[in-house]
Write a protein that holds these residues in place. Structure first.
Motif, PDB file in Angstrom:
ATOM      1  N   UNK A   1       0.809  -1.227   0.000  1.00 42.34           N
ATOM      2  CA  UNK A   1       0.000   0.000   0.000  1.00 42.34           C
ATOM      3  C   UNK A   1       0.843   1.278   0.000  1.00 42.34           C
ATOM      4  N   UNK A   2       2.107   1.185   0.428  1.00 40.99           N
ATOM      5  CA  UNK A   2       3.009   2.347   0.421  1.00 40.99           C
ATOM      6  C   UNK A   2       3.868   2.429  -0.838  1.00 40.99           C
ATOM      7  N   UNK A   3       3.710   1.507  -1.756  1.00 39.95           N
ATOM      8  CA  UNK A   3       4.489   1.521  -2.989  1.00 39.95           C
ATOM      9  C   UNK A   3       5.413   0.320  -3.100  1.00 39.95           C
ATOM     10  N   UNK A   4       6.355   0.423  -4.066  1.00 39.39           N
ATOM     11  CA  UNK A   4       7.279  -0.679  -4.331  1.00 39.39           C
ATOM     12  C   UNK A   4       8.374  -0.744  -3.291  1.00 39.39           C
ATOM     13  N   UNK A   5       8.742  -1.974  -2.944  1.00 39.39           N
ATOM     14  CA  UNK A   5       9.848  -2.193  -2.019  1.00 39.39           C
ATOM     15  C   UNK A   5      10.387  -3.593  -2.215  1.00 39.39           C
ATOM     16  N   UNK A   6      11.290  -3.998  -1.341  1.00 39.08           N
ATOM     17  CA  UNK A   6      11.901  -5.319  -1.411  1.00 39.08           C
ATOM     18  C   UNK A   6      11.457  -6.125  -0.194  1.00 39.08           C
ATOM     19  N   UNK A   7      10.922  -7.315  -0.432  1.00 39.78           N
ATOM     20  CA  UNK A   7      10.455  -8.190   0.637  1.00 39.78           C
ATOM     21  C   UNK A   7      11.666  -8.809   1.338  1.00 39.78           C
ATOM     22  N   UNK A   8      11.813  -8.534   2.641  1.00 35.52           N
ATOM     23  CA  UNK A   8      12.958  -9.034   3.382  1.00 35.52           C
ATOM     24  C   UNK A   8      12.610 -10.115   4.396  1.00 35.52           C
ATOM     25  N   UNK A   9      11.375 -10.125   4.911  1.00 39.54           N
ATOM     26  CA  UNK A   9      10.977 -11.132   5.892  1.00 39.54           C
ATOM     27  C   UNK A   9       9.516 -11.514   5.693  1.00 39.54           C
ATOM     28  N   UNK A  10       9.226 -12.772   5.961  1.00 33.12           N
ATOM     29  CA  UNK A  10       7.847 -13.256   6.029  1.00 33.12           C
ATOM     30  C   UNK A  10       7.734 -13.947   7.389  1.00 33.12           C
ATOM     31  N   UNK A  11       6.931 -13.362   8.264  1.00 32.87           N
ATOM     32  CA  UNK A  11       6.809 -13.844   9.637  1.00 32.87           C
ATOM     33  C   UNK A  11       5.334 -14.103   9.957  1.00 32.87           C
TER      34      UNK A  11
ATOM     35  N   UNK B   1       1.708 -13.992   9.691  1.00 31.87           N
ATOM     36  CA  UNK B   1       0.764 -13.173   8.923  1.00 31.87           C
ATOM     37  C   UNK B   1       1.354 -11.844   8.478  1.00 31.87           C
ATOM     38  N   UNK B   2       2.556 -11.523   8.955  1.00 29.31           N
ATOM     39  CA  UNK B   2       3.152 -10.226   8.623  1.00 29.31           C
ATOM     40  C   UNK B   2       4.433 -10.388   7.820  1.00 29.31           C
ATOM     41  N   UNK B   3       4.727  -9.349   7.060  1.00 28.29           N
ATOM     42  CA  UNK B   3       5.924  -9.302   6.221  1.00 28.29           C
ATOM     43  C   UNK B   3       6.630  -7.975   6.461  1.00 28.29           C
ATOM     44  N   UNK B   4       7.930  -7.987   6.268  1.00 30.16           N
ATOM     45  CA  UNK B   4       8.690  -6.743   6.341  1.00 30.16           C
ATOM     46  C   UNK B   4       9.189  -6.399   4.953  1.00 30.16           C
ATOM     47  N   UNK B   5       8.891  -5.182   4.525  1.00 30.00           N
ATOM     48  CA  UNK B   5       9.298  -4.698   3.211  1.00 30.00           C
ATOM     49  C   UNK B   5      10.125  -3.434   3.402  1.00 30.00           C
ATOM     50  N   UNK B   6      11.289  -3.395   2.772  1.00 25.74           N
ATOM     51  CA  UNK B   6      12.158  -2.214   2.811  1.00 25.74           C
ATOM     52  C   UNK B   6      11.923  -1.392   1.554  1.00 25.74           C
ATOM     53  N   UNK B   7      11.948  -0.079   1.724  1.00 27.78           N
ATOM     54  CA  UNK B   7      11.713   0.827   0.601  1.00 27.78           C
ATOM     55  C   UNK B   7      13.017   1.493   0.202  1.00 27.78           C
ATOM     56  N   UNK B   8      13.141   1.766  -1.081  1.00 25.51           N
ATOM     57  CA  UNK B   8      14.356   2.378  -1.607  1.00 25.51           C
ATOM     58  C   UNK B   8      14.524   3.785  -1.068  1.00 25.51           C
ATOM     59  N   UNK B   9      15.802   4.186  -0.904  1.00 29.06           N
ATOM     60  CA  UNK B   9      16.111   5.532  -0.436  1.00 29.06           C
ATOM     61  C   UNK B   9      16.018   6.534  -1.562  1.00 29.06           C
TER      62      UNK B   9
ATOM     63  N   UNK C   1      15.875   3.267   2.525  1.00 29.86           N
ATOM     64  CA  UNK C   1      15.651   4.421   3.387  1.00 29.86           C
ATOM     65  C   UNK C   1      14.862   4.033   4.621  1.00 29.86           C
ATOM     66  N   UNK C   2      13.827   3.251   4.451  1.00 28.75           N
ATOM     67  CA  UNK C   2      13.008   2.824   5.582  1.00 28.75           C
ATOM     68  C   UNK C   2      12.251   1.575   5.161  1.00 28.75           C
ATOM     69  N   UNK C   3      11.433   1.103   6.026  1.00 26.61           N
ATOM     70  CA  UNK C   3      10.655  -0.089   5.724  1.00 26.61           C
ATOM     71  C   UNK C   3       9.454  -0.160   6.637  1.00 26.61           C
ATOM     72  N   UNK C   4       8.695  -1.213   6.484  1.00 25.51           N
ATOM     73  CA  UNK C   4       7.534  -1.356   7.325  1.00 25.51           C
ATOM     74  C   UNK C   4       6.985  -2.767   7.295  1.00 25.51           C
ATOM     75  N   UNK C   5       6.207  -3.073   8.320  1.00 25.11           N
ATOM     76  CA  UNK C   5       5.526  -4.363   8.403  1.00 25.11           C
ATOM     77  C   UNK C   5       4.143  -4.240   7.792  1.00 25.11           C
ATOM     78  N   UNK C   6       3.750  -5.264   7.072  1.00 27.23           N
ATOM     79  CA  UNK C   6       2.439  -5.319   6.428  1.00 27.23           C
ATOM     80  C   UNK C   6       1.860  -6.702   6.654  1.00 27.23           C
ATOM     81  N   UNK C   7       0.547  -6.785   6.644  1.00 24.91           N
ATOM     82  CA  UNK C   7      -0.067  -8.108   6.590  1.00 24.91           C
ATOM     83  C   UNK C   7       0.293  -8.700   5.233  1.00 24.91           C
ATOM     84  N   UNK C   8       0.502 -10.001   5.190  1.00 25.73           N
ATOM     85  CA  UNK C   8       0.928 -10.639   3.942  1.00 25.73           C
ATOM     86  C   UNK C   8      -0.032 -10.352   2.794  1.00 25.73           C
ATOM     87  N   UNK C   9      -1.317 -10.301   3.075  1.00 19.67           N
ATOM     88  CA  UNK C   9      -2.281 -10.071   1.992  1.00 19.67           C
ATOM     89  C   UNK C   9      -2.253  -8.633   1.468  1.00 19.67           C
TER      90      UNK C   9
END
Length: 110
Positions: free
Chosen positions: A46-56, A58-66, A86-94
Motif C-alpha cells: 500500500x506504500x508503494x514498491x519495495x523489497x520483501x525481506x521477511x515473512x513472519x 501473517x506479517x511481512x517486512x518490506x524495505x523501501x528504496x532511499x 531508506x526505511x521499511x515497514x511491516x504489512x499483513x501478507x495479503x
C-alpha cells in the motif's frame, strides 16, 4: 480456487501466483508461504514498491528504496548510511503483492 471466507484474503490467495509459490503453499500449508519465492525481490505494498525481506506468519517486512539524489554526506547526517534502503515497514501478507517484474523472474527461475 482457494477460500478462507474473508473476501480480501481470498482475492489475494487467488492472484496468478507462479508455480514455485504454489509449491511453497502446498509444502508449508500457510498462505504466507506464497511469498517465500519473493524474498529479496521487488513487491508492491500500500506504500508503494519495495523489497520483501521477511515473512513472519501473517506479517511481512518490506524495505523501501532511499532517495537516490542524496549524497553520502546527507545520509551520514541523517543517522548513517543505511545502504540502498531508506526505511521499511511491516504489512499483513495479503497487503503485499508480487510486482510484475519479480513474478516474471520467479517464473524464469532467476
Amino acid at each position: 480456487m482457494l477460500k478462507t471466507g474473508h473476501k480480501i484474503i481470498d482475492q489475494w490467495l487467488n492472484l496468478p501466483w507462479p508455480e514455485e509459490s504454489m509449491e511453497d503453499y502446498q509444502k508449508f500449508g500457510k498462505a504466507s508461504a506464497l511469498l517465500y519465492s519473493f524474498l529479496n525481490r521487488e513487491v508492491m505494498t500500500p506504500r508503494g514498491k519495495g523489497v520483501l525481506l521477511q515473512v513472519l506468519g501473517k506479517k511481512c517486512y518490506v524495505a523501501f528504496y532511499g532517495n537516490e539524489t542524496e549524497n553520502s554526506e546527507t545520509k551520514r547526517t541523517k543517522g548513517g548510511d543505511r545502504g540502498r534502503f531508506a526505511d521499511g515497514g511491516y504489512f499483513y501478507c495479503w497487503e503485499v503483492r508480487p510486482s510484475f517484474d519479480a513474478a516474471a523472474a520467479v517464473e524464469r527461475g532467476a
